[in-house]
Design a protein around this motif. Structure first.
Motif, PDB file in Angstrom:
ATOM      1  N   SER A 117      25.021 -22.312  17.653  1.00  0.00           N
ATOM      2  CA  SER A 117      26.203 -22.811  16.953  1.00  0.00           C
ATOM      3  C   SER A 117      25.824 -23.932  15.985  1.00  0.00           C
ATOM      4  O   SER A 117      24.768 -24.557  16.120  1.00  0.00           O
ATOM      5  N   PHE A 135      25.558 -24.736  21.509  1.00  0.00           N
ATOM      6  CA  PHE A 135      25.710 -23.477  22.242  1.00  0.00           C
ATOM      7  C   PHE A 135      24.810 -22.397  21.668  1.00  0.00           C
ATOM      8  O   PHE A 135      24.430 -22.427  20.491  1.00  0.00           O
ATOM      9  N   ILE A 160      26.836 -16.211  26.253  1.00  0.00           N
ATOM     10  CA  ILE A 160      26.839 -17.526  25.600  1.00  0.00           C
ATOM     11  C   ILE A 160      26.583 -18.587  26.654  1.00  0.00           C
ATOM     12  O   ILE A 160      27.175 -18.541  27.738  1.00  0.00           O
ATOM     13  N   SER A 161      25.736 -19.566  26.347  1.00  0.00           N
ATOM     14  CA  SER A 161      25.471 -20.657  27.274  1.00  0.00           C
ATOM     15  C   SER A 161      25.341 -21.969  26.504  1.00  0.00           C
ATOM     16  O   SER A 161      25.237 -21.983  25.275  1.00  0.00           O
ATOM     17  N   PHE A 162      25.326 -23.090  27.244  1.00  0.00           N
ATOM     18  CA  PHE A 162      24.952 -24.374  26.665  1.00  0.00           C
ATOM     19  C   PHE A 162      23.449 -24.334  26.391  1.00  0.00           C
ATOM     20  O   PHE A 162      22.661 -24.013  27.273  1.00  0.00           O
ATOM     21  N   ARG A 190      32.390 -22.464  21.281  1.00  0.00           N
ATOM     22  CA  ARG A 190      31.865 -21.439  22.177  1.00  0.00           C
ATOM     23  C   ARG A 190      32.533 -20.090  21.968  1.00  0.00           C
ATOM     24  O   ARG A 190      32.340 -19.159  22.743  1.00  0.00           O
ATOM     25  N   LEU A 210      37.494 -21.753  29.039  1.00  0.00           N
ATOM     26  CA  LEU A 210      36.966 -22.733  28.106  1.00  0.00           C
ATOM     27  C   LEU A 210      38.082 -23.439  27.346  1.00  0.00           C
ATOM     28  O   LEU A 210      39.175 -22.885  27.168  1.00  0.00           O
TER      29      LEU A 210
END
Length: 365
Positions: free
Chosen positions: A44, A49, A66-68, A131, A154
């Motif tokens: 991102s 992200f 999708i993850s941190f 996200r 989220l």
């Protein structure tokens, strides 16, 4: 290790499902003819992200998720669980017709945005700092991951009913992972009750239900003890939609909720810039009968009072509205299953007038 005093734990576990490779020059968008492989990720704009492929180690299945980016465990907060891939040859691309497709060695394209197809090739897919993963054309969003949540709630995501009183009504819910390692559909669903639409509840596969919270005079209240001030819920209800959404507030720490595979609704938040995450339960578990009675850590279904051989007989007439208890939007067969699954239910009816609502009577105690 859990802290029994405040029921809060910090995630310091080894990764269970790992993202692979590196970013494509830290880009956040792909267009026609661009290819995202299992060795690449999108990042991102703010670099927080990451979207890429990860592997369920036990089954060998690959998923898009999708993850941190800073999260050491790389635990996915969104998963395209409807299109699992069988090996690391998987790719994501925008096809000649503008649709997002996944392909593995079977060479059979799986359309990610199957619910909202397009025929315009001038589309792009972008991972946003919210996200949300969006497919858009000319600034108009055609499809977005926020409309297809998995187990994670989220900020900005909606849970509720949409397209009411139309032939395209749909529901957005959270469904738990099968286990902490397996992202396929599990046993627990977080949803907004259809008729009692100001309530948020958890359903187990066998139709045991537990209320989580409700909208009360302009604010959302969790039924179980919770002291967090990191978020603010909003409730929207009109002729077309009824839903809950929330946003983080009062702190830079990002907050989100997870419908855990154990039946608990968990509040998660980022602890520090190193990606360490803490979480605590904002609800008790929906336990199986084998786990005993109400131990203070879980709620069990009411002990069965059903007798073998009981059956329903069809009769004409009405049931008094004072005796009716609304349940989820469903069909006639599911109405009967719901009533059979609750031994305090003595009768049920099915109403269909643009909306299909299952109602049943229950005894009082």
């Amino acid at each position: 290790m859990s802290n029994k005093k405040n029921n809060r734990v910090e995630l310091l576990l080894p990764p269970l499902a790992l993202f692979f490779g590196s970013s494509l020059g830290a880009i956040d968008t792909i267009g026609y003819k661009d290819l995202l492989t299992s060795n690449d990720t999108l990042v991102s704009g703010a670099g927080v992200f990451e979207l890429g492929f990860f592997n369920d180690v036990a089954s060998g299945i690959y998923y898009l998720g999708i993850s941190f980016k800073a999260d050491p465990s790389r635990r996915a907060v969104w998963v395209n669980r409807e299109n699992p891939m069988i090996d690391s040859s998987c790719t994501l691309q925008i096809r000649y017709d503008g649709n997002l497709v996944l392909i593995d060695r079977r060479q059979t394209p799986m359309i990610v945005n199957s619910g909202m197809l397009t025929t315009n090739v001038n589309t792009t897919a972008t991972l946003l700092d919210s996200r949300n993963f969006v497919l858009e054309q000319g600034g108009t969003i055609i499809w977005q991951s926020f409309d297809y949540p998995t187990d994670t709630y989220l900020p900005g995501m909606k849970v509720g009913w949409f397209g009411l009183h139309t032939d395209q009504s749909r529901i957005q819910v959270l469904v738990s992972w099968m286990s902490s390692q397996n992202p396929s559909r599990g046993s627990f669903t977080l949803a907004v009750d259809y008729d009692g639409s100001t309530k948020l509840g958890v359903w187990r596969q066998d139709i045991v239900r537990m209320d989580i919270g409700f909208w009360d005079r302009g604010s959302f209240r969790f039924i179980f003890a919770n002291t967090s001030d990191r978020y603010k819920f909003s409730y929207v209800s009109n002729g077309n939609e009824t839903y809950f959404t929330f946003n983080s507030e009062g702190t830079d720490a990002s907050t989100w909720f997870v419908m855990a595979s154990t039946g608990e609704l968990e509040e998660h938040y980022m602890v520090d810039a190193n990606g360490n995450i803490s979480f605590s339960s904002v609800s008790h578990q929906l336990c199986g009968d084998s786990q005993g009675g109400n131990s203070g850590t879980c709620l069990t279904s009411i002990p069965s009072s059903c007798k073998e051989g009981n059956d329903f007989s069809q009769v004409n007439g009405t049931m008094p509205s004072s005796a009716l208890v609304s349940t989820v939007l469903t069909g006639f067969g599911e109405c009967e299953a719901l009533c059979r699954g609750n031994c305090s239910c003595t009768a049920f009816m099915f109403r269909q007038d643009n909306q299909a609502v299952c109602r049943g009577t229950r005894t009082t105690h």
